[in-house]
Design a protein around this motif. Sequence first.
Motif, PDB file in Angstrom:
ATOM      1  N   SER A 173      28.986  22.917  40.136  1.00  0.00           N
ATOM      2  CA  SER A 173      30.128  22.047  40.444  1.00  0.00           C
ATOM      3  C   SER A 173      31.044  22.820  41.381  1.00  0.00           C
ATOM      4  CB  SER A 173      30.904  21.702  39.172  1.00  0.00           C
ATOM      5  OG  SER A 173      30.099  20.961  38.305  1.00  0.00           O
ATOM      6  N   TRP A 174      31.418  22.166  42.439  1.00  0.00           N
ATOM      7  CA  TRP A 174      32.250  22.846  43.444  1.00  0.00           C
ATOM      8  C   TRP A 174      33.691  22.387  43.270  1.00  0.00           C
ATOM      9  CZ3 TRP A 174      30.281  25.324  48.272  1.00  0.00           C
ATOM     10  CH2 TRP A 174      28.923  25.646  48.169  1.00  0.00           C
ATOM     11  N   THR A 175      34.605  23.359  43.161  1.00  0.00           N
ATOM     12  CA  THR A 175      36.014  23.031  42.901  1.00  0.00           C
ATOM     13  C   THR A 175      36.917  23.932  43.731  1.00  0.00           C
ATOM     14  OG1 THR A 175      35.400  22.551  40.619  1.00  0.00           O
ATOM     15  CG2 THR A 175      37.759  22.739  41.085  1.00  0.00           C
ATOM     16  N   GLU A 176      38.017  23.352  44.196  1.00  0.00           N
ATOM     17  CA  GLU A 176      39.058  24.138  44.879  1.00  0.00           C
ATOM     18  C   GLU A 176      40.316  24.096  44.010  1.00  0.00           C
ATOM     19  OE1 GLU A 176      38.981  23.915  49.462  1.00  0.00           O
ATOM     20  OE2 GLU A 176      38.437  21.942  48.747  1.00  0.00           O
ATOM     21  N   ARG A 177      40.903  25.268  43.808  1.00  0.00           N
ATOM     22  CA  ARG A 177      42.106  25.339  42.960  1.00  0.00           C
ATOM     23  C   ARG A 177      43.131  26.259  43.620  1.00  0.00           C
ATOM     24  NH1 ARG A 177      40.703  24.757  37.385  1.00  0.00           N
ATOM     25  NH2 ARG A 177      42.664  25.735  36.763  1.00  0.00           N
ATOM     26  N   THR A 178      44.401  25.977  43.344  1.00  0.00           N
ATOM     27  CA  THR A 178      45.482  26.859  43.794  1.00  0.00           C
ATOM     28  C   THR A 178      46.317  27.225  42.580  1.00  0.00           C
ATOM     29  OG1 THR A 178      45.565  25.847  45.970  1.00  0.00           O
ATOM     30  CG2 THR A 178      47.513  27.068  45.283  1.00  0.00           C
ATOM     31  N   VAL A 179      46.532  28.522  42.372  1.00  0.00           N
ATOM     32  CA  VAL A 179      47.408  28.930  41.265  1.00  0.00           C
ATOM     33  C   VAL A 179      48.707  29.462  41.858  1.00  0.00           C
ATOM     34  CG1 VAL A 179      45.573  29.452  39.660  1.00  0.00           C
ATOM     35  CG2 VAL A 179      46.386  31.241  41.156  1.00  0.00           C
ATOM     36  N   ARG A 180      49.797  29.075  41.221  1.00  0.00           N
ATOM     37  CA  ARG A 180      51.111  29.421  41.762  1.00  0.00           C
ATOM     38  C   ARG A 180      51.932  30.277  40.795  1.00  0.00           C
ATOM     39  NH1 ARG A 180      49.851  24.523  44.028  1.00  0.00           N
ATOM     40  NH2 ARG A 180      50.031  24.511  46.291  1.00  0.00           N
ATOM     41  N   SER A 181      51.293  30.778  39.783  1.00  0.00           N
ATOM     42  CA  SER A 181      51.995  31.705  38.887  1.00  0.00           C
ATOM     43  C   SER A 181      50.947  32.560  38.189  1.00  0.00           C
ATOM     44  CB  SER A 181      52.818  30.939  37.847  1.00  0.00           C
ATOM     45  OG  SER A 181      51.953  30.304  36.931  1.00  0.00           O
ATOM     46  N   LEU A 182      51.427  33.676  37.679  1.00  0.00           N
ATOM     47  CA  LEU A 182      50.524  34.563  36.957  1.00  0.00           C
ATOM     48  C   LEU A 182      50.022  33.872  35.695  1.00  0.00           C
ATOM     49  CD1 LEU A 182      49.234  37.333  36.864  1.00  0.00           C
ATOM     50  CD2 LEU A 182      51.265  38.204  35.711  1.00  0.00           C
ATOM     51  N   GLY A 183      50.881  33.037  35.110  1.00  0.00           N
ATOM     52  CA  GLY A 183      50.487  32.316  33.896  1.00  0.00           C
ATOM     53  C   GLY A 183      49.297  31.408  34.164  1.00  0.00           C
ATOM     54  N   GLU A 184      49.326  30.691  35.302  1.00  0.00           N
ATOM     55  CA  GLU A 184      48.198  29.815  35.632  1.00  0.00           C
ATOM     56  C   GLU A 184      46.920  30.634  35.758  1.00  0.00           C
ATOM     57  OE1 GLU A 184      48.526  26.817  38.739  1.00  0.00           O
ATOM     58  OE2 GLU A 184      50.690  27.069  38.656  1.00  0.00           O
ATOM     59  N   LEU A 185      47.067  31.797  36.335  1.00  0.00           N
ATOM     60  CA  LEU A 185      45.887  32.649  36.511  1.00  0.00           C
ATOM     61  C   LEU A 185      45.356  33.110  35.152  1.00  0.00           C
ATOM     62  CD1 LEU A 185      44.143  33.826  38.751  1.00  0.00           C
ATOM     63  CD2 LEU A 185      45.588  35.862  38.731  1.00  0.00           C
ATOM     64  N   ARG A 186      46.298  33.449  34.273  1.00  0.00           N
ATOM     65  CA  ARG A 186      45.874  33.870  32.923  1.00  0.00           C
ATOM     66  C   ARG A 186      45.157  32.706  32.230  1.00  0.00           C
ATOM     67  NH1 ARG A 186      51.697  36.058  32.030  1.00  0.00           N
ATOM     68  NH2 ARG A 186      51.548  38.221  32.701  1.00  0.00           N
ATOM     69  N   ASP A 187      45.715  31.483  32.389  1.00  0.00           N
ATOM     70  CA  ASP A 187      45.104  30.316  31.747  1.00  0.00           C
ATOM     71  C   ASP A 187      43.699  30.077  32.276  1.00  0.00           C
ATOM     72  OD1 ASP A 187      47.433  30.053  30.404  1.00  0.00           O
ATOM     73  OD2 ASP A 187      48.232  28.432  31.663  1.00  0.00           O
ATOM     74  N   LEU A 188      43.528  30.300  33.555  1.00  0.00           N
ATOM     75  CA  LEU A 188      42.225  30.048  34.171  1.00  0.00           C
ATOM     76  C   LEU A 188      41.135  30.867  33.481  1.00  0.00           C
ATOM     77  CD1 LEU A 188      40.784  28.625  36.514  1.00  0.00           C
ATOM     78  CD2 LEU A 188      41.255  30.628  37.922  1.00  0.00           C
ATOM     79  N   ARG A 189      41.544  32.054  33.025  1.00  0.00           N
ATOM     80  CA  ARG A 189      40.585  32.963  32.399  1.00  0.00           C
ATOM     81  C   ARG A 189      39.959  32.339  31.148  1.00  0.00           C
ATOM     82  NH1 ARG A 189      43.013  38.734  31.242  1.00  0.00           N
ATOM     83  NH2 ARG A 189      44.576  37.335  30.454  1.00  0.00           N
ATOM     84  N   SER A 190      40.742  31.475  30.507  1.00  0.00           N
ATOM     85  CA  SER A 190      40.253  30.929  29.237  1.00  0.00           C
ATOM     86  C   SER A 190      39.607  29.550  29.412  1.00  0.00           C
ATOM     87  CB  SER A 190      41.412  30.842  28.242  1.00  0.00           C
ATOM     88  OG  SER A 190      42.438  30.022  28.783  1.00  0.00           O
ATOM     89  N   GLU A 191      39.519  29.061  30.628  1.00  0.00           N
ATOM     90  CA  GLU A 191      38.912  27.739  30.832  1.00  0.00           C
ATOM     91  C   GLU A 191      37.404  27.801  30.620  1.00  0.00           C
ATOM     92  OE1 GLU A 191      39.818  25.722  34.398  1.00  0.00           O
ATOM     93  OE2 GLU A 191      41.991  25.874  34.126  1.00  0.00           O
ATOM     94  N   PRO A 192      36.823  26.734  29.979  1.00  0.00           N
ATOM     95  CA  PRO A 192      35.363  26.717  29.803  1.00  0.00           C
ATOM     96  C   PRO A 192      34.677  26.191  31.052  1.00  0.00           C
ATOM     97  CG  PRO A 192      36.355  24.815  28.762  1.00  0.00           C
ATOM     98  CD  PRO A 192      37.482  25.593  29.361  1.00  0.00           C
TER      99      PRO A 192
END
Lengths: 1001, 385
Positions: B262-281
């Motif tokens: 699956s191809w996805t484009e994402r933009t994170v605008r805070s360190l918190g978003e980046l931390r959350d990304l780590r836990s995404e399945p």
Amino acid sequence: MRLVRLSVEHFQCIRSAELDFGRGLNVLYGPNDLGKSSLAWAIRAVLLLQHNAAAHERFVSWYGDGEPRVALTLCDDEDRYWRVTKTFGGAGSGRSHLESSKDGRTFITEVSGRQVDDKLRTMLRWGIQRPGGQGPRGFPSSFLTQVLLAEQQNVPGVLFDGTLVNDPDDSGRLRLTEALNALAQDPLFKKVVDAAQARADVAFTPTGKKRNGRGSPFVEIADQLNGMLRERDELETKVRETIAAEARVRQVGLERDELLLRLEESRAALVTAEGQLAARQRRDLLRTQLEACLTTIRSVEDLQRQIAALDEQAPRLQASIAAGEAGLATATAAAQRSEAERDRARKRLDSLAHEDIETDRRLRALGERESSAREALYQAERSVEKASESLRLARSAAAAVVQASGLASTAAQEAAAADEAVASATAEVARAQKEAELVSAERDEPPGQAVASGTEPRPDLPGADELASLRALRDELRVAEARLGGGLSVTVRPRKALTLRFTVDGQARRPAKAADETVVAAERTLAVSVADLVDIEVTAGEESARQAATKLQRRWAKQGAAVLARHGVETLEELEALCQRAEADRRAAEAALARRLQQALASAQTRRDERMARAQRLRDAAVQAATRLSDARSRASQLDPDSGQQALGAAEEARDVRKRERAALTEEIARVETERGAAISSARKAYETAEERARLDRTSVDQRGGELKILAEERTRAQAALAELRIQVAGTNLDEARRTAGALQAELSPLEGQLGALDLPDVPLLRSTVDRLAAQLRDSDTELARARGALEQVGGAVVRDRQRDLDQAIQQARDREHETEVEFDGWKLLVETLRASESAEGSHLGRALAGPVSERFRSLTRGRYGKLELGPHLQAGGLQVGGNLREIGALSAGTQDQLATLLRVCIAEQLQSAIVLDDHLSQSDPDRIAWFNAILRDAARQVQIILITCRPSEVLAPDELPAAGEPTHSGAAGLVRVVDMTKVISRFAPVTPADPLPAPG
Amino acid sequence: MTRREVDDVALKLLHTADWHLGKRFRGFDEPDRVALSRARLDVIDRILAAADLRGVDAILCAGDLFDEPTPDRQWWEPLASKLSGTKSRRPVILLPGNHDPLQEGSVYHPDHAFRRALPAWVHVVDRDDYTFALNDLAVLHARPCRSRAGQQDPALALPAREPGDERIRIGMVHGSTFDAVDCQTNFPIAKDAAARRGFDYLAIGDTHSTRNVPPDARPPVVYPGTPETTSFGEAEAGNVVAVFVTRSRRVTFQPERVAYWSWTERTVRSLGELRDLRSEPQLARTVLRLTIDVTLSAPELDEAEAILRELKGTTATRGRVGILQVDRGRMRLDTAGIETLLADLPDVLRATVAHLRTMEASDQGEVARSALYHLYRLVREAGAP
């Protein structure tokens, strides 16, 4: 660098000496006056002094004839041996050699002569200028020579005078900076800078350029990017080809569609036009037939109307002919009357023409008279103008006489005043010349005479003869005192602490409080002041020499010292300089005065010349004014204003008479011309009126005759035509013609409605158009097929897709390239900034060195003193004591010696260089000397120390002394080498043995 | 599909296109390129499996199966092998598209080794008047691309239904439908081409998204899209289409997902978003383009880089994201307060920090910030206080 071997001959008091040095602590001991310090000087001389330098004179043997010779063997940091040999002397006798060896036994010559010192400067890097360079004269010196080879008499000098600022060359600073940077480098900083450098080295060369070889991060990305850019260029070409092919197909397709549309339209138009053309041809045929039929009908009907009209016209024509004949007769009679009246008017006009000839003659006579009157008036006006000009000239001449008279008077007064100014300036010049001659005469007189300048010399200054006499006496005294030389030594053993003041060979030393034995050596004289109790003066030399010296000293005190004291100077050289300055001042004042007088004389002469020139100009102006007055008077006498006024009145009166005569004649001529014009005009008008009436009447006669003739002819023609018409009408069937016309009209009417106002269609043109468009369409089909074929050869959407993908990849590569550049530029910038910061911090050499020195000094003084403040150039600023900065000079002499020695040893350690300590702690107590011994033995593990002392018991344990008969002893695993200098040095004069040591055991 | 319709089904097809075997993914790191290229071969197994599952009469491959007309052996040989290995031996019809047109020397040319390697049940549309009997009730008409661009409508070039012909007629061509930009030169397919030629279903290829053009078109004109996405921004990709035609020639079709990535484009605008990304399945099968648009202090930047390393993985460890592409263009270091962080350093290092801070205002500001961050990390790695 360490010393390996020293060999000395004919050096001051030493006949010969030869000794080897150990790697660590070398203790050279021996009694005073043995020549130990001479050996230290020999080391300094062979390393620092050129063999032919003037300063070598001090090393010339006092007893022998040979030239001083020193050979010193060194070992550098790379274990290479160097042997420098110098024989000191002037031209011809001095020489230098520098040899090198890998094993310390077999030497080869490297350089000789002046190049030896050049090479030594490069090797040592002690801040000494190279031979031939600009620098202070005398014995070469620098901060590092002061540190490593300090003289015995100036042990604490490094604390007071020591600074890198005064070094003639930067090599010493650079060497110290390199050595101390390592000392100053923080471990964390080193770790950081090493890591940053390693990262920067991945991308940059040592010169800061980007690496372009394999493994360079720039190259890898740039290669990728360049490859993609090349591919993109190729794709762009293909995309352009695609775009062009697509555009071509679209264009050709549009053109073909347009052609097809136009062809279809043209074909439809052609079919329509051909139908119209057939209908039009039928209509034209019907029209022709109908027109012919109608023409026939109209012709018969017209003939019938003509016959009827002719029948009606015949009686009217007859009546018209009769009336025309009567009118013609009446007009003929009127014409005859008009012609008679015209002839009469002609005659009247001819009569008036005859009378006009007489009037012309009279007018010409009047014109001639008017011309004469006009000429006379002109002459009269000229006479008036001449009289007026004569009167103006006479009045002007009188005014010029008055003006010239005033100018002449003024010019004469100015010339007289200028003559007076010339006389005054001439007197001023004479005075200036006299003053200049006076000064010139005074300058020629001998010095000492009074001069007008006010710069009289001091009359009490000695003259040249007196100065020469004093100089001879002083030289004689110096020779006598030199003969006293030979050296002496005084040992003072105070029984309690006393302030001792020594004066060695006339040079006072700082007073110092001493409780221990103090040994002081001198060359000739030595004076000791013991507190305020007693002054002792000891003089060396033989009795006769001392008497001669005393005698000359008395003479000098009487003759020379008195003169020096009188003038407030201390030396004869200062007195000579004082005399020279006084003489120079006098000569400068005289020259200034002479320049001022010469300038005043030149100024006065200039003023006099200017005034004489002005006086001459004013005299010339007075003469010219007198001449102009004379001329004006002469002209005024020839012109009388009163007689001129009378002549002018007469001329004006004559002119007015002429004006009146001319006006009367002009009026007469005008009246005659008016009268003649009116008569002729009236007669000519009457004639013209009569002539016009006659012409009109004759024309009327001719017209009526012509009309009558026409009427007659018309009557004849009508009669003939009537007969002809009746014949034509009789042969035509008018009813049949009318039926035919009706049938034709019935067929024609629908066609006329159908065709209406349509233009005639150009069927050939339409057919040609259709043919042409059909051909173009075929061509277009061919072209479209070709364009489609070309389109199939290009990349189409495929290359566009690839270009889009590649553009994204290129953008990502560029982003990566930028990130990489920023990352590695960051590493490079970090390294550069770290180095710059390190350099800025490291240039403060004092910070690096103050730590270890202070630490040792605190240990030595048991924490009494704090940190030593050392400046950026290693100048000592003071000591921190109880939070305050104390001056070094406030310390005791012994403490100063100790602090200076610590600083020197620390620097030697950092440089890994040998150091010579010549009786460095002569004023220290036993405890501190013992502490120092430990420090020196510790330092000797890293650096070679040459310690020269006359008190070996303070430095060595008894078992460290050489065995009886042996010159040397090595102990502490070779770290300490002890040399009994009495067994090494061969003096020119005998000496006493060194102080006895307690026997071992 | 109702039961009655199932019973009445006279023809079942699996329609696929745009495999783009051999496509290079140049914007990715080398391992990711290999993975994405290999995925294009792997998906064929799932396509064949789907055909088996549905029991289709034939597999229609509507062009662009290869990314170029002369692919390397490493691409055509595995394909031939996979096709040869199918046990069902159902017909597979391969149509040359504009990426892999039928040309002299191309992979579809009768002389090419690929053709010789294909089993008998795999057919290549290598004639303009290609016809294939799908079963007794259905016939396929197809026309290959012979160039990369063309102006002629390939669908209208197919034969029209003859009067009295009541068979199921399937058309298969490769080109751009009327609504595509520049379709006129990319084998344009008219809106009513299927109707005019009497087809019950027009199987087409080219666009990578699954589409019926127009959405309610009857008869259907369908792009199945690419079975494995080729780039970011391709919506509705990763499918094949199952086609069912009843005896009464009613057609239904159904997209079926076969893609791995699956191809996805994402933009994170805070360190918190980046931390959350780590836990995404579900990140393991995701190709993620991550844009970091955030300003971070040096410790935060350290943490962000650590998270990114965890997401991407290293040569030794597998990342949480299948394939990660990071855009750091807008990830900036906030240097305010960095002096405080480095306050306990030796004078020479603090002088370095001060100097770099002054350079931030110059045109070397970005490089100076980079240097400051390097210094911060080195000091930390050296274990400074």
